[in-house]
Design a protein around this motif. Structure first.
Motif, PDB file in Angstrom:
ATOM      1  N   UNK A 130       0.980  -1.211   0.022  1.00  0.00           N
ATOM      2  CA  UNK A 130       0.018  -0.006   0.029  1.00  0.00           C
ATOM      3  C   UNK A 130       0.886   1.094   0.032  1.00  0.00           C
ATOM      4  N   UNK A 131       1.834   1.262   1.013  1.00  0.00           N
ATOM      5  CA  UNK A 131       3.091   2.396   0.819  1.00  0.00           C
ATOM      6  C   UNK A 131       3.428   2.655  -0.378  1.00  0.00           C
ATOM      7  N   UNK A 187       2.389   5.719  -2.515  1.00  0.00           N
ATOM      8  CA  UNK A 187       3.598   6.925  -2.255  1.00  0.00           C
ATOM      9  C   UNK A 187       3.505   7.770  -1.155  1.00  0.00           C
ATOM     10  N   UNK A 188       3.318   6.729  -0.065  1.00  0.00           N
ATOM     11  CA  UNK A 188       3.218   7.295   1.327  1.00  0.00           C
ATOM     12  C   UNK A 188       4.177   6.510   2.159  1.00  0.00           C
ATOM     13  N   UNK A 189       4.721   7.129   3.259  1.00  0.00           N
ATOM     14  CA  UNK A 189       5.592   6.370   4.062  1.00  0.00           C
ATOM     15  C   UNK A 189       4.916   5.385   4.932  1.00  0.00           C
ATOM     16  N   UNK A 190       5.641   4.098   5.171  1.00  0.00           N
ATOM     17  CA  UNK A 190       4.902   2.888   5.231  1.00  0.00           C
ATOM     18  C   UNK A 190       4.204   3.057   7.062  1.00  0.00           C
ATOM     19  N   UNK A 191       5.098   4.122   7.893  1.00  0.00           N
ATOM     20  CA  UNK A 191       4.483   4.483   9.184  1.00  0.00           C
ATOM     21  C   UNK A 191       2.853   5.231   8.886  1.00  0.00           C
ATOM     22  N   UNK A 192       3.138   6.056   7.913  1.00  0.00           N
ATOM     23  CA  UNK A 192       1.686   6.737   7.918  1.00  0.00           C
ATOM     24  C   UNK A 192       0.562   5.612   7.270  1.00  0.00           C
TER      25      UNK A 192
END
Length: 286
Positions: free
Chosen positions: A62-63, A67-72
């Motif tokens: 999904x990250x 194109x989002x940080x894995x933590x987010x």
């Protein structure tokens, strides 16, 4: 889905990531929007990852797609799971869509009463022409199939309801561009240009050529623009009743249907189907 099997295709992963990044940062044609809720956008972007036959995704996948940080992404998937929009599958360590998301999808499709009217007409067209016929509407810079009818000649095509197709290069996308408002079309073309400045001259020329064909013949076309081995035509229309503009395409691999066959033989049948749908919905073409 492989490139050889479709009428129109989902966006390449690079384009999808660029689109996701633009949406998630609240940008539209390069301008910040103070009304844009970024957190909500990111949550919806996670749900939008489940398309084109994908049913299980992990945080890392999904990250990459968003194109989002894995933590987010971890916080988003946790929240969506708590709300029932995702369900965690322990044996795979991944998420699938939850019942809340499925209920939303069912409710949305249920509002497209045009599907019930269009389906038998589309199947008749598919059988008569040996093509795949699909009904779609826009989602950002893609078209989403809401109904698909296949002839026996194209049963091997791996296309179904929910498939996303590129707005700029697909026949069905160009059909939409031919009937949306001028203001919407200008905004969409600006967004397409911003996504890929290098490709824009070619994309613009293809869109303009297709719209010119539409003004002359009543349908838009994609003849090797999306894929060199696929031909398709489409016609946009406005269903009314609070529904957005929609488009119906008919096409197949180029070795099965030529440009001439589509424009000379399939076109009048496709236009007749759209007219019957409009009449059934109480709409008149201006």
């Amino acid at each position: 889905m492989t490139r050889a099997t479709g009428i129109d295709s989902p966006q390449p992963s690079g384009e999808a990531s660029q689109d996701a990044e633009r949406i998630s940062t609240g940008k539209s044609t390069g301008k910040a929007d103070r009304h844009f809720v970024t957190a909500l956008s990111r949550g919806l972007e996670v749900l939008a990852c489940y398309r084109d036959g994908v049913w299980l995704l992990g945080n890392q996948e999904i990250s990459e797609r968003c194109a989002l940080p894995k933590s987010t992404v971890s916080r988003l998937t946790y929240t969506l799971t708590k709300l029932g929009y995702l369900h965690y599958v322990k044996e795979f360590g991944k998420y699938r869509l939850g019942t809340a998301a499925l209920a939303l999808g069912s409710a949305a499709l249920g509002r497209f009463e045009v599907r019930d009217l269009a389906r038998p007409l589309m199947q008749e067209l598919a059988d008569a022409t040996g093509t795949l016929v699909a009904l779609g509407t826009r989602q950002r810079l893609s078209m989403v199939y809401v109904e698909v009818c296949k002839s026996n000649a194209v049963l091997a095509l791996n296309l179904d309801v929910g498939m996303r197709l590129p707005l700029a290069t697909s026949a069905i996308g160009r059909g939409y561009l031919s009937v949306c408002s001028e203001a919407e079309r200008i905004d969409l073309l600006d967004q397409i240009r911003e996504l890929d400045h290098a490709a824009w001259p070619t994309l613009k020329a293809g869109i303009e050529k297709s719209l010119a064909i539409c003004r002359e013949l009543g349908v838009c076309g994609s003849f090797g623009d999306w894929q060199s081995d696929v031909n398709g035509i489409a016609m946009g229309f406005r269903p009314g009743n609070g529904l957005p503009p929609m488009s119906i395409n008919a096409g197949a691999p180029a070795f099965k249907v030529s440009r001439e066959y589509l424009l000379n033989d399939v076109r009048p049948k496709l236009m007749a189907v759209v007219r019957r749908i409009e009449e059934g919905l109480g709409q008149t073409r201006g």
